[in-house]
Design a protein around this motif. Structure first.
Motif, short mmCIF file in Angstrom:
data_model
loop_
_atom_site.label_atom_id
_atom_site.label_comp_id
_atom_site.label_asym_id
_atom_site.label_seq_id
_atom_site.Cartn_x
_atom_site.Cartn_y
_atom_site.Cartn_z
N THR A 161 42.95 46.92 52.14
CA THR A 161 42.88 46.35 50.84
C THR A 161 41.32 46.18 50.05
OG1 THR A 161 44.04 44.93 52.13
CG2 THR A 161 43.76 43.25 50.53
N ILE A 162 40.96 46.37 49.02
CA ILE A 162 40.22 45.91 48.19
C ILE A 162 40.52 44.43 47.34
CG2 ILE A 162 39.55 47.97 48.47
CD1 ILE A 162 40.84 48.72 45.52
N ILE A 163 39.58 44.18 46.51
CA ILE A 163 39.62 42.79 46.33
C ILE A 163 39.45 43.26 44.38
CG2 ILE A 163 39.93 40.23 44.95
CD1 ILE A 163 39.72 40.00 48.29
N THR A 164 39.90 43.70 44.22
CA THR A 164 39.82 43.89 42.35
C THR A 164 38.99 42.13 41.81
OG1 THR A 164 40.62 45.94 41.99
CG2 THR A 164 39.65 45.73 39.83
N LYS A 165 38.29 41.91 40.75
CA LYS A 165 38.06 41.10 40.63
C LYS A 165 37.36 41.06 38.42
CE LYS A 165 36.14 38.29 43.91
NZ LYS A 165 34.92 37.86 44.57
N TRP A 166 38.09 40.52 37.15
CA TRP A 166 37.50 40.16 36.30
C TRP A 166 37.39 39.39 35.70
CZ3 TRP A 166 42.47 41.35 38.29
CH2 TRP A 166 43.67 40.61 38.03
N ILE A 167 37.44 39.38 33.97
CA ILE A 167 37.62 38.10 33.57
C ILE A 167 38.21 37.98 32.10
CG2 ILE A 167 35.19 36.32 32.76
CD1 ILE A 167 33.08 37.78 33.84
N VAL A 168 38.59 36.81 32.22
CA VAL A 168 39.12 36.91 30.81
C VAL A 168 38.68 35.91 30.03
CG1 VAL A 168 41.65 36.13 29.82
CG2 VAL A 168 41.88 37.39 31.99
N VAL A 169 38.12 36.87 28.69
CA VAL A 169 37.33 36.14 27.75
C VAL A 169 38.20 35.17 26.33
CG1 VAL A 169 34.90 35.50 27.06
CG2 VAL A 169 35.20 37.36 29.01
N SER A 170 37.55 34.21 26.18
CA SER A 170 38.28 33.47 24.89
C SER A 170 37.44 33.29 23.88
CB SER A 170 39.29 32.70 25.36
OG SER A 170 39.23 32.09 26.19
N LYS A 171 38.12 32.45 23.46
CA LYS A 171 37.05 31.73 21.81
C LYS A 171 36.46 29.90 22.31
CE LYS A 171 38.75 34.29 18.27
NZ LYS A 171 39.26 33.90 16.06
N GLY A 172 35.39 30.14 22.26
CA GLY A 172 35.10 28.96 22.79
C GLY A 172 34.56 27.81 21.53
N LYS A 173 34.76 26.58 22.30
CA LYS A 173 34.10 25.42 20.33
C LYS A 173 33.41 26.21 19.73
CE LYS A 173 31.91 22.36 23.27
NZ LYS A 173 32.02 20.43 23.29
#
Length: 499
Positions: free
Chosen positions: A171-183
């Protein structure tokens, strides 16, 4: 370094433009799109996060199954059990030894084929154990399932557990980030200021500057400070116990002692083996001492040569030059002798309780449990008509405060105590009785020359500081506790001592 920073700045601005265009960005997909390593993209996002509220990010992760090298081999060529089955002739069978030589991973394949009921083994065959088929054909379900994993299909929970056990999948765990606009989102990067400088105040430029907000939750830099060595932690506990029992601490600041106070005053004969160079460190400069209470010295000399008060002494010629020799003290009992002599000079005797914890020195062979320098703990009680019962009672009280309830006593010999006892405690970890100290009643031949009243007895006991410290902190080699091999991390991280 400047080129690297410029490249990172370009990537950060590209990410911001992508977010401005699409509303959000998936770091995993974006790294594939721009053909950059995913960690480089994640690093750029972390840089954007450090600017404040320019972007918002959410961590995502997904677990997936991948084939091991052995699993990929099975997906290509078939499972071990099927390859063993296929190697067995449909009618004539095959010798087990031939199968083991010719088929890769035959041992695993044979075991699985037998447990699946595909083969039978004839142990009585003429040329050795022989395998025969029990079924006409088999399906390679293992290969089929592993090929499905390659296509993105998920096997059943039972198969997953089995194949992990056989080390065919991981089992491998893939991690990533979802980036959106800040204030405070912007596509133009301006690194916020971290310091308000005198120049900003004078020019008024601070009014148009963007300052990084303070993080009041951040931990400060831990202040550097000293740490107590484990020996000092245990020493403090012993000292507290003595003080709670009403004992007074003796001054022990004289590491160099004359042979008179270290040996002769304790009624230890001058020919005793402990006074040889192989047991004691002798001082070269100054080699001898000259200041002694001469009337007391004469009484000690007489007690050694002729005896007195019912004792016959040792009947040898006592030599002044032997008593004058300076040594590194071999026990703190030399300090006890000085204190008892001082007590005897008082006009009226009063009962006392003394203790000391300090270093002593012996010419020992160094090993895992012995050093030439160690600490001795000593307790002394002087009062009228004390006996062995008083000694055993105070030993039970003292050791009970250390958490040691089970004690045994064994008769022993010391030159300056009679009777003498070794003290043993039951060690639950070692499941046996171990020696924890020595004790006894000081002999009249030692006390009476000092000038103490005849009906005054002195009980005493001693133990080392190093052995209980090693037991307390789980240290098996004393050289890991004291000396140049000490791990400073051990000193920093060990907990406080509670006996």
């Amino acid at each position: 370094k400047e080129i690297k920073m410029a490249a990172n700045l370009d990537l950060c601005e590209s990410i911001l433009k992508e977010i401005d265009k699409n509303g959000s960005l998936d770091t995993l997909e974006y790294s594939k799109e721009i053909e950059k390593d995913h960690q480089v993209v994640v690093g750029a996002v972390k840089s954007l996060e450090s600017l404040g509220n320019v972007v918002e990010s959410v961590q995502r992760q997904l677990s997936s199954l991948v084939l091991t090298e052995e699993g990929r081999s099975i997906a290509d060529e078939g499972s071990h059990e099927v390859r063993v089955f296929n190697a067995v002739h449909p009618t004539a069978g095959a010798l087990q030894s031939d199968i083991m030589k010719s088929v890769p991973n035959a041992k695993v394949g044979f075991s699985k084929a037998m447990s699946n009921g595909w083969l039978r083994l004839d142990q009585k065959s003429k040329n050795g154990p022989k395998l025969f088929r029990k079924v006409e054909s088999v399906e390679d379900s293992v290969k089929e399932i592993l090929c499905g994993v390659l296509e993105g299909k998920s096997p059943s929970e039972k198969d997953t557990k089995e194949f992990k056990k056989r080390k065919l999948i991981n089992t491998i765990i893939t991690k990533w980030i979802v980036v959106s606009k800040g204030k405070d989102f912007t596509t133009v990067l301006e690194k916020p200021e971290t310091d308000l400088t005198p120049e900003m105040l004078l020019s008024g430029s601070w009014k148009s500057k963007n300052f990084k907000p303070y993080n009041f939750q951040a931990l400060g830099i831990p202040p550097s400070c000293g740490h107590l060595h484990p020996l000092m932690k245990v020493r403090a506990e012993y000292r507290q116990i003595f003080l709670e029992m009403g004992f007074e601490e003796m001054p022990t600041n004289n590491y160099v002692e004359s042979s008179f106070w270290n040996f002769d005053s304790l009624f230890q004969p001058q020919q005793h083996p402990a006074r040889d160079a192989h047991d004691t460190f002798f001082i070269k400069d100054p080699e001898t001492s000259f200041k002694f209470p001469m009337d007391y010295l004469e009484r000690v000399k007489t007690m050694h040569e002729k005896g007195g008060h019912g004792s016959q002494g040792y009947k040898y010629e006592w030599k002044m030059e032997e008593a004058q020799k300076n040594i590194m003290r071999t026990h703190t009992t030399a300090v006890s002798a000085r204190m008892l002599y001082k007590l005897a000079q008082e006009k009226d005797f009063k009962p006392v309780k003394y203790f000391s914890i300090d270093r002593v020195f012996r010419n020992e062979t160094l090993d895992a449990t012995h050093l030439a320098e160690f600490h001795q703990i000593e307790g002394v009680v002087a009062d009228y008509n004390l006996n062995l019962g008083h000694l055993i009672g105070i030993l039970y009280e003292f050791f009970s405060k250390l958490g040691i309830k089970e004690l045994r006593f064994k008769a022993a010999y010391n030159p300056y105590t009679e009777p003498s006892m070794e003290v043993f405690s039951y060690h639950k970890g070692l499941a046996k009785w171990v020696e924890v100290g020595n004790s006894g009643i000081f002999r009249p031949e030692m006390l009476l020359p000092m000038g103490l009243p005849e009906d005054v007895s002195v009980i005493a006991w001693g133990l080392s500081l190093e052995r209980p410290t090693m037991i307390k902190y789980g240290i098996s080699n004393i050289r890991e506790l004291v000396g140049h091999k000490v791990n400073l991390e051990m000193v920093y991280n060990n907990p406080i001592c509670r006996l």
